[in-house]
Design a protein around this motif. Structure first.
Motif, PDB file in Angstrom:
ATOM      1  N   GLU A  19      17.032 -22.576  11.646  1.00 61.50           N
ATOM      2  CA  GLU A  19      15.649 -22.413  12.089  1.00 61.50           C
ATOM      3  C   GLU A  19      15.482 -21.144  12.914  1.00 61.50           C
ATOM      4  O   GLU A  19      16.331 -20.811  13.743  1.00 61.50           O
ATOM      5  N   SER A  20      14.370 -20.467  12.668  1.00 66.19           N
ATOM      6  CA  SER A  20      14.045 -19.258  13.427  1.00 66.19           C
ATOM      7  C   SER A  20      12.684 -19.422  14.086  1.00 66.19           C
ATOM      8  O   SER A  20      11.774 -20.031  13.520  1.00 66.19           O
ATOM      9  N   SER A  21      12.556 -18.872  15.270  1.00 66.37           N
ATOM     10  CA  SER A  21      11.261 -18.779  15.944  1.00 66.37           C
ATOM     11  C   SER A  21      10.919 -17.298  16.045  1.00 66.37           C
ATOM     12  O   SER A  21      11.770 -16.479  16.408  1.00 66.37           O
ATOM     13  N   ILE A  22       9.668 -16.968  15.707  1.00 66.91           N
ATOM     14  CA  ILE A  22       9.275 -15.555  15.695  1.00 66.91           C
ATOM     15  C   ILE A  22       7.964 -15.353  16.447  1.00 66.91           C
ATOM     16  O   ILE A  22       7.186 -16.289  16.643  1.00 66.91           O
ATOM     17  N   VAL A  23       7.772 -14.122  16.847  1.00 68.79           N
ATOM     18  CA  VAL A  23       6.450 -13.678  17.289  1.00 68.79           C
ATOM     19  C   VAL A  23       5.899 -12.844  16.140  1.00 68.79           C
ATOM     20  O   VAL A  23       6.539 -11.880  15.700  1.00 68.79           O
ATOM     21  N   LEU A  24       4.746 -13.244  15.634  1.00 66.44           N
ATOM     22  CA  LEU A  24       4.196 -12.668  14.408  1.00 66.44           C
ATOM     23  C   LEU A  24       2.942 -11.856  14.707  1.00 66.44           C
ATOM     24  O   LEU A  24       2.031 -12.308  15.412  1.00 66.44           O
ATOM     25  N   ALA A  25       2.905 -10.653  14.154  1.00 62.58           N
ATOM     26  CA  ALA A  25       1.711  -9.803  14.242  1.00 62.58           C
ATOM     27  C   ALA A  25       1.058  -9.751  12.862  1.00 62.58           C
ATOM     28  O   ALA A  25       1.715  -9.416  11.866  1.00 62.58           O
ATOM     29  N   SER A  26      -0.243 -10.099  12.788  1.00 59.81           N
ATOM     30  CA  SER A  26      -0.920 -10.231  11.503  1.00 59.81           C
ATOM     31  C   SER A  26      -2.162  -9.355  11.439  1.00 59.81           C
ATOM     32  O   SER A  26      -2.949  -9.287  12.392  1.00 59.81           O
ATOM     33  N   LEU A  27      -2.323  -8.705  10.287  1.00 56.89           N
ATOM     34  CA  LEU A  27      -3.574  -8.015   9.965  1.00 56.89           C
ATOM     35  C   LEU A  27      -4.085  -8.627   8.662  1.00 56.89           C
ATOM     36  O   LEU A  27      -3.476  -8.454   7.599  1.00 56.89           O
ATOM     37  N   ALA A  28      -5.175  -9.387   8.746  1.00 55.54           N
ATOM     38  CA  ALA A  28      -5.696 -10.097   7.576  1.00 55.54           C
ATOM     39  C   ALA A  28      -6.403  -9.144   6.630  1.00 55.54           C
ATOM     40  O   ALA A  28      -7.082  -8.205   7.065  1.00 55.54           O
ATOM     41  N   TYR A  29      -6.263  -9.397   5.322  1.00 54.98           N
ATOM     42  CA  TYR A  29      -6.955  -8.578   4.330  1.00 54.98           C
ATOM     43  C   TYR A  29      -8.470  -8.666   4.504  1.00 54.98           C
ATOM     44  O   TYR A  29      -9.202  -7.733   4.172  1.00 54.98           O
ATOM     45  N   SER A  30      -8.943  -9.789   5.033  1.00 54.05           N
ATOM     46  CA  SER A  30     -10.385  -9.964   5.219  1.00 54.05           C
ATOM     47  C   SER A  30     -10.961  -8.984   6.236  1.00 54.05           C
ATOM     48  O   SER A  30     -12.179  -8.806   6.317  1.00 54.05           O
ATOM     49  N   SER A  31     -10.073  -8.349   6.996  1.00 48.00           N
ATOM     50  CA  SER A  31     -10.554  -7.360   7.980  1.00 48.00           C
ATOM     51  C   SER A  31     -10.972  -6.052   7.318  1.00 48.00           C
ATOM     52  O   SER A  31     -11.592  -5.201   7.945  1.00 48.00           O
ATOM     53  N   VAL A  32     -10.638  -5.880   6.032  1.00 49.55           N
ATOM     54  CA  VAL A  32     -11.024  -4.679   5.284  1.00 49.55           C
ATOM     55  C   VAL A  32     -12.194  -5.034   4.376  1.00 49.55           C
ATOM     56  O   VAL A  32     -12.117  -5.985   3.588  1.00 49.55           O
ATOM     57  N   ASN A  33     -13.290  -4.304   4.465  1.00 45.23           N
ATOM     58  CA  ASN A  33     -14.472  -4.552   3.647  1.00 45.23           C
ATOM     59  C   ASN A  33     -14.177  -4.237   2.184  1.00 45.23           C
ATOM     60  O   ASN A  33     -13.632  -3.191   1.853  1.00 45.23           O
ATOM     61  N   ASP A  34     -14.547  -5.158   1.303  1.00 45.88           N
ATOM     62  CA  ASP A  34     -14.310  -4.956  -0.134  1.00 45.88           C
ATOM     63  C   ASP A  34     -14.953  -3.666  -0.637  1.00 45.88           C
ATOM     64  O   ASP A  34     -14.401  -2.992  -1.522  1.00 45.88           O
ATOM     65  N   ASN A  35     -16.108  -3.344  -0.100  1.00 42.27           N
ATOM     66  CA  ASN A  35     -16.832  -2.150  -0.568  1.00 42.27           C
ATOM     67  C   ASN A  35     -16.128  -0.843  -0.211  1.00 42.27           C
ATOM     68  O   ASN A  35     -16.462   0.215  -0.758  1.00 42.27           O
ATOM     69  N   ASP A  36     -15.161  -0.928   0.712  1.00 37.91           N
ATOM     70  CA  ASP A  36     -14.431   0.273   1.106  1.00 37.91           C
ATOM     71  C   ASP A  36     -13.224   0.542   0.212  1.00 37.91           C
ATOM     72  O   ASP A  36     -12.461   1.481   0.453  1.00 37.91           O
TER      73      ASP A  36
END
Length: 709
Positions: A212-229
């Motif tokens: 088992e591992s415990s991590i600190v995770l940094a996330s950038l969601a795809y939803s943060s980028v506008n589809d029109n861009d």
């Protein structure tokens, strides 16, 4: 000579006539042969590896399995859904056995009589434990009971054999199924033997499950980028299509359709008419009219028997209503949405009665009813005077043994004749130890109650329960309106344009296969199913009356999906989503490129979460994107404690970097090489069980069941 010359002059004409005659003869034979071939095809339910099964052969197998189900479940008939399941099971068994036999014939695999006998002697197979040939003490299959039955069957007379025929056929089916199962097990074992395990792979598998591992995770969601861009061109879609082409292969021909469905509902006039009928029933019950007559006249779904029953025998809505009523009260009409009914209830009485009664009885008849009465009186007096009950009973062909009667044995009966009702009421109201001589229309019953248990509340209830149905006029109006919609819609575009005007919706259903038992989940749509698989794209079907005579349906065929690769156009939306995701990852990965710590990732706008107890065997659930990300499990497993992720991880819904803060083995687990290797072998056996899908895809299976069933 002149005659011969004349004949010669006719030569070309004669050759033409003879040629035409020969052509007509050959053509006639050709057409006859084609008709015979077409007639044969019309009678074929399907084929596997060139092995054909006719509708008669398939029906015989269905009948065989249906009888097995009846014996197994102890029922006389199967429901429509159960029968459909039987047909699916029969077809699946035919396909599997045909594929399996072909493979095993190539390999020389068989199941011998000796192997079958060994399985019967062991008696541990689950299929055997479900048969009637089970020792009642050990609760296990007993081959001696089976052997005795088979021997008795062989030596039985015609009448005895006829009675035992269903069970004999049941056993022959089990024996046939057992052989097929043993053959499949041999084949799977052979495949599983090709997938080996060893201590190294066992150790790796153990670590994957328990480290088992415990991590600190940094996330950038795809939803943060506008589809029109994000810009996507056809060349990128084409490249993705070529890359994934093998994933988009149709193995069974199917259809895409659009359809409009109308479920006919009762009109306000229908509901008002039913309400008037229910109010009339309510008034009659309040005024003391005979409950049986009122219930019968109102055409209630629940007949009035006049018996007091427990709460469990009442429908849930009626039981809930009775709980709030006083004896003698009649309810106002009320609606129950769960079963679409209107109801009126009268609580005639509420009494405490035994739920179980132990009694002994002697049934007494005679040449005349007077003779029966006289005999019964003599029996009654003899027992009352001290004669043994069972001795008297045997004189009249009865055992006189004690037996139990429970409420559940009679309270759900829809009809009770007058004698049965009189007898049951007498048993329920007779005191323990009391002897009675009960007069019935066909004779007498002398009985004594020995015990009464579980005194419960019982209710005498008159129930008027009537479904809220549409009238013939309502159906006719709906039919005419729907028919007008269909006739005014010559194209699929017309269907979609006209639907709102008629209060309808045109819906889509993709990849319909002909093995479905109905169209869009509606019963009695076999004719529509046949139309779908005979129509051409953009055709519109006629109007179909279906369901439980309460549905109207029209179908349009939009596309035939042939066996082979799906075309790019039909996958365009899916491909666009995938390319869009990749391009969003590229943008977000650039933001995280060169990041060496969680703090730096946070500065780039990443969300930070702590995720504990990650193993390689289970996907990681990410709070930031609300999805499971299997790729993170692999990335974390390959990173040592204290280290930061070597690169940005591309997930299904986001870009990720992480730091492993802790890595340890689960507490309380120890590695056992033999146990772990056995688990891997079991997994290999399960994986080998998927061989049938591979065989099916290469077997050129033809399934025409929709034409017949």
């Amino acid at each position: 000579m002149a005659a011969i010359g004349k004949i010669r002059s006719w030569g070309p004409a004669l050759v033409a006539v003879i040629g035409l005659a020969l052509f007509a003869f050959i053509a006639e034979e050709l057409f006859r042969s084609c008709d015979a071939t077409r007639n044969e095809q019309r009678q074929q339910v399907g084929q596997v590896l060139g092995k054909k099964i006719s509708v008669q052969e398939f029906q015989a197998l269905v009948d065989e399995y249906q009888e097995v189900m009846k014996v197994t479940r102890g029922v006389d008939n199967l429901s429509e859904d159960e029968l459909n399941n039987v047909k699916d099971q029969v077809w699946g068994t035919f396909v599997q056995n045909t594929l399996l036999e072909d493979e095993c014939n190539k390999l020389g695999l068989t199941v011998t009589d000796e192997e079958l006998q060994n399985v019967l002697k062991e008696g541990t197979n689950m299929m055997l434990r479900q048969t009637p040939f089970v020792n009642q003490q050990t609760r296990l299959f007993d081959v001696t009971i089976l052997t005795k039955f088979l021997n008795d069957y062989k030596t039985a007379n015609a009448q005895e054999r006829e009675a035992a025929e269903p069970l004999y056929k049941y056993w022959k089916f089990i024996e046939k199924s057992l052989r097929s199962e043993l053959l499949a097990m041999k084949y799977r074992s052979l495949l599983a033997g090709c997938l080996l395990s060893n201590p190294v792979s066992a150790q790796a598998a153990f670590n994957d499950q328990n480290m088992e591992s415990s991590i600190v995770l940094a996330s950038l969601a795809y939803s943060s980028v506008n589809d029109n861009d994000v810009q996507i061109d056809d060349a990128e879609l084409k490249a993705r299509y070529n890359e994934e082409r093998e994933q988009h292969k149709e193995y069974v021909e199917n259809r895409n359709i659009k359809y409009a469905l109308l479920r006919v509902q009762p009109s306000e006039a229908d509901r008002a008419a039913l309400m008037e009928s229910m109010k009339e029933a309510q008034k009659s019950l309040q005024e003391g009219a005979a409950a049986a007559d009122v219930v019968r006249k109102a055409q209630s779904q629940i007949a009035y028997t006049g018996m007091s029953v427990t709460r469990a025998a009442l429908p849930n809505d009626i039981a809930a209503k009775v709980d709030t009523m006083a004896v003698g009260q009649t309810s106002a009409p009320f609606e129950t949405a769960s079963d679409n009914t209107m109801n009126v209830v009268k609580l005639i009485s509420k009494t405490q009665m035994p739920d179980s009664i132990e009694f002994r009885a002697i049934r007494i008849g005679g040449a005349t009813i007077d003779a029966a009465r006289a005999t019964a009186d003599s029996v009654y007096q003899a027992i009352k005077g001290g004669a043994a009950f069972d001795s008297i009973a045997k004189k009249y062909g009865e055992t006189g043994e004690a037996q139990w009667l429970t409420s559940a044995m009679y309270q759900n009966s829809p009809i009770l004749d007058a004698d049965t009702k009189t007898y049951l009421n007498a048993l329920n109201t007779t005191a323990v130890g009391e002897l009675k001589n009960l007069e019935l229309s066909q004779g007498n019953i002398v009985f004594v109650v020995r015990n009464r248990k579980a005194m419960v509340d019982k209710y005498d209830v008159a129930i008027v329960k009537h479904s809220i149905d549409f009238s013939k006029q309502t159906y006719s109006d709906a039919y005419n309106k729907f028919s007008q919609f269909v006739s005014s819609s010559k194209t699929i575009e017309d269907l979609e344009k006209n639907a709102p005007e008629y209060g309808l919706q045109v819906l889509s259903r993709e990849r319909m296969v002909n093995s479905a038992h109905n169209v869009v989940g509606v019963r009695s749509t076999r004719e529509a199913m046949k139309w779908i698989f005979d129509a051409k794209p953009n055709e519109i079907s006629p109007l179909y009356e279906c369901g439980n005579n309460d549905c109207l349906l029209v179908v349009a065929l939009t596309k035939i999906n042939k066996v082979g690769y799906q075309d790019m156009e039909s996958l365009k939306d899916e491909l666009k989503r995938e390319v869009l995701r990749d391009k969003k990852f590229e943008q977000l990965a650039k933001k995280l490129e060169g990041v060496k710590s969680i703090a730096e990732a946070q500065q780039q706008g990443a969300r930070i979460d702590t995720v504990p107890m990650i193993t390689f065997s289970a996907p990681v659930f990410v709070q930031a994107t609300s999805v499971s990300e299997p790729v993170l499990s692999g990335a974390v497993a390959s990173t040592k404690q204290g280290e930061f992720s070597k690169k940005v991880v591309k997930g299904n819904e986001g870009a990720y970097v992480f730091q492993v803060v802790q890595q340890k083995m689960r507490e309380g687990v120890t590695f056992d090489a033999k146990t772990q290797e056995q688990q891997l072998k079991q997994q290999a056996l399960q994986a080998a069980g998927n061989f049938m899908q591979e065989l099916y895809q290469n077997a050129k299976v033809v399934d025409n069941r929709y034409l017949f069933f």
